[in-house]
Enzyme design. Structure first.
Site, PDB file in Angstrom:
ATOM      1  N   ASP A  35     -10.701   3.167   4.562  1.00 53.03           N
ATOM      2  CA  ASP A  35     -11.025   1.728   4.506  1.00 53.03           C
ATOM      3  C   ASP A  35     -12.538   1.516   4.487  1.00 53.03           C
ATOM      4  O   ASP A  35     -13.003   0.413   4.218  1.00 53.03           O
ATOM      5  CB  ASP A  35     -10.421   0.993   5.717  1.00 53.03           C
ATOM      6  CG  ASP A  35      -9.143   0.255   5.359  1.00 53.03           C
ATOM      7  OD1 ASP A  35      -8.947  -0.045   4.162  1.00 53.03           O
ATOM      8  OD2 ASP A  35      -8.342  -0.040   6.268  1.00 53.03           O
TER       9      ASP A  35
ATOM     10  N   GLN B 167      -4.053  -1.463   9.801  1.00 52.80           N
ATOM     11  CA  GLN B 167      -4.030  -2.809   9.216  1.00 52.80           C
ATOM     12  C   GLN B 167      -4.611  -3.820  10.201  1.00 52.80           C
ATOM     13  O   GLN B 167      -4.177  -3.903  11.344  1.00 52.80           O
ATOM     14  CB  GLN B 167      -2.583  -3.179   8.832  1.00 52.80           C
ATOM     15  CG  GLN B 167      -2.465  -4.474   8.063  1.00 52.80           C
ATOM     16  CD  GLN B 167      -3.134  -4.422   6.689  1.00 52.80           C
ATOM     17  OE1 GLN B 167      -3.042  -3.447   5.965  1.00 52.80           O
ATOM     18  NE2 GLN B 167      -3.835  -5.498   6.343  1.00 52.80           N
TER      19      GLN B 167
ATOM     20  N   LYS C  39       0.845  -1.202   0.000  1.00 53.89           N
ATOM     21  CA  LYS C  39       0.000   0.000   0.000  1.00 53.89           C
ATOM     22  C   LYS C  39       0.883   1.256   0.000  1.00 53.89           C
ATOM     23  O   LYS C  39       0.651   2.197  -0.752  1.00 53.89           O
ATOM     24  CB  LYS C  39      -0.930  -0.005   1.226  1.00 53.89           C
ATOM     25  CG  LYS C  39      -2.063  -1.029   1.098  1.00 53.89           C
ATOM     26  CD  LYS C  39      -2.805  -1.230   2.405  1.00 53.89           C
ATOM     27  CE  LYS C  39      -3.812  -2.380   2.280  1.00 53.89           C
ATOM     28  NZ  LYS C  39      -4.462  -2.739   3.540  1.00 53.89           N
TER      29      LYS C  39
END
Ligand code: NAD
Length: 299
Positions: free
Chosen positions: A119, A96, A52
């Protein structure tokens, strides 16, 4: 049979975001900035976060990677998020997952500022998504929509069977495929570990999204001719022939299922690549909407 190629689509999406970012910068506006937090040293999470951050650099975003030890108290992570929430230069925050057991994922997700929730896991974003309002769509389902759109896969009136009901993939993609728009307008059946007659349901499906995390689970006898199959699964299976010692396997028995399909995503090279492209799109949108908001406030 046509492959839904994640490399082709993700490259096109990333190129578009890169061009838009260059335009933003040349017009004196800010550079999109994604901040990622990694707690612990889980191998899979390390790989995901690293790719990412690398993708951010490739398309001209600023990025920050905050690494925290697996043993930190929850309060340390909370403080880190509050700091990023308050930092005007940061447009998107991602934590994460999974987090170590002693840290509440729910609490942490709820803490991220909804305007930086790239997200799309915050209840604010999920609520808006359910209502069909503009918001951040979770990256993996968003990536699937981008693929369907790129290849102009017909979805209207189709029966979609989604295997898996997690908050990050199964549930959101089932809601999105059911929306009154394109891609959408499907009649959706959501299956999970307690579903009876899964095979019969799959055999009725025009579109199958396999998101359960069991390598090779969807076999050819579960798929009707000309179905569209989206394989979300990513599982590391030991493989001595690979330098890494493992191979990446999807939830679909690709070799035998593919010949029956009208469209199918491969693993690797499918949905996984789209997830990052979608995350970058969300981050770009977070940056732009903040700027537009400020402009509106100033005018
Ligand atoms: P999860 O473990 O949170 O959820 C799995 C779901 O599958 C659950 O809802 C469960 O009820 C269902 N399930 C399990 N066994 C089943 C069975 N036998 N029959 C029917 N349903 C069953 O997993 P997740 O986070 O949604 O991830 C699913 C897979 O997708 C994993 O392999 C994960 O690594 C992968 N994934 C890929 C991406 C990507 O970018 N491609 C992103 C996220 C997750």
């Amino acid at each position: 049979m046509q492959i839904l190629d994640g490399k082709i689509v993700s490259t096109a999406v990333k190129e578009r975001v890169k061009e838009q970012t260059t335009l933003l910068r040349s017009s004196g506006k800010k550079t999109p900035h994604l901040a990622a937090i990694l707690v612990g040293t889980d191998g899979g999470s390390e790989t995901y976060v690293a790719s990412k951050v690398k993708s951010c650099e490739e398309i001209g975003f600023a990025s920050t990677l905050l690494r925290l030890d697996a043993t930190i108290p929850e309060s340390t992570l909370i403080e880190a998020i509050e700091k990023l929430n308050a930092d005007d230069d940061v447009d998107g925050i991602l934590v994460q997952l999974p987090l170590p057991k002693h840290i509440s994922e729910e609490k942490i997700i709820n803490l991220i500022h909804p305007g930086k929730d790239v997200d799309g896991f915050h209840p604010n974003s999920v609520g808006k998504m359910v209502q069909g309002l503009p918001t951040f769509i979770p990256a993996t389902p968003y990536g699937i929509l981008m693929m369907l759109e790129h290849y102009q896969v017909e979805t209207k009136g189709k029966h979609a069977v989604v295997i898996g009901r997690s908050n990050i993939v199964g549930r959101p993609i089932s809601i999105l495929l059911n929306r009154n728009t394109y891609p959408g307008n499907c009649t959706v059946t959501v299956c999970h570990s307690h579903t009876h007659n899964l095979k019969e349901l799959c055999l009725q499906a025009d579109i199958i999204v396999a998101a359960l995390g069991k390598p090779g689970f969807l076999t050819a006898d579960m798929v009707k001719e000309n179905a569209v199959v989206i394989d979300v699964g990513i599982t590391r299976v030991p493989d001595v022939t690979k330098k890494s010692g493992f191979a990446i396997k999807g939830d679909v028995d690709f070799e035998h299922v593919a010949p029956k399909c009208s469209f199918i995503t491969p693993v690797p090279g499918g949905v996984g690549l789209m997830t990052i492209a979608a995350l970058l799109t969300n981050t770009y949108n977070a940056c732009v909407s903040k700027f537009e908001h400020q402009t509106a406030l100033n005018s």
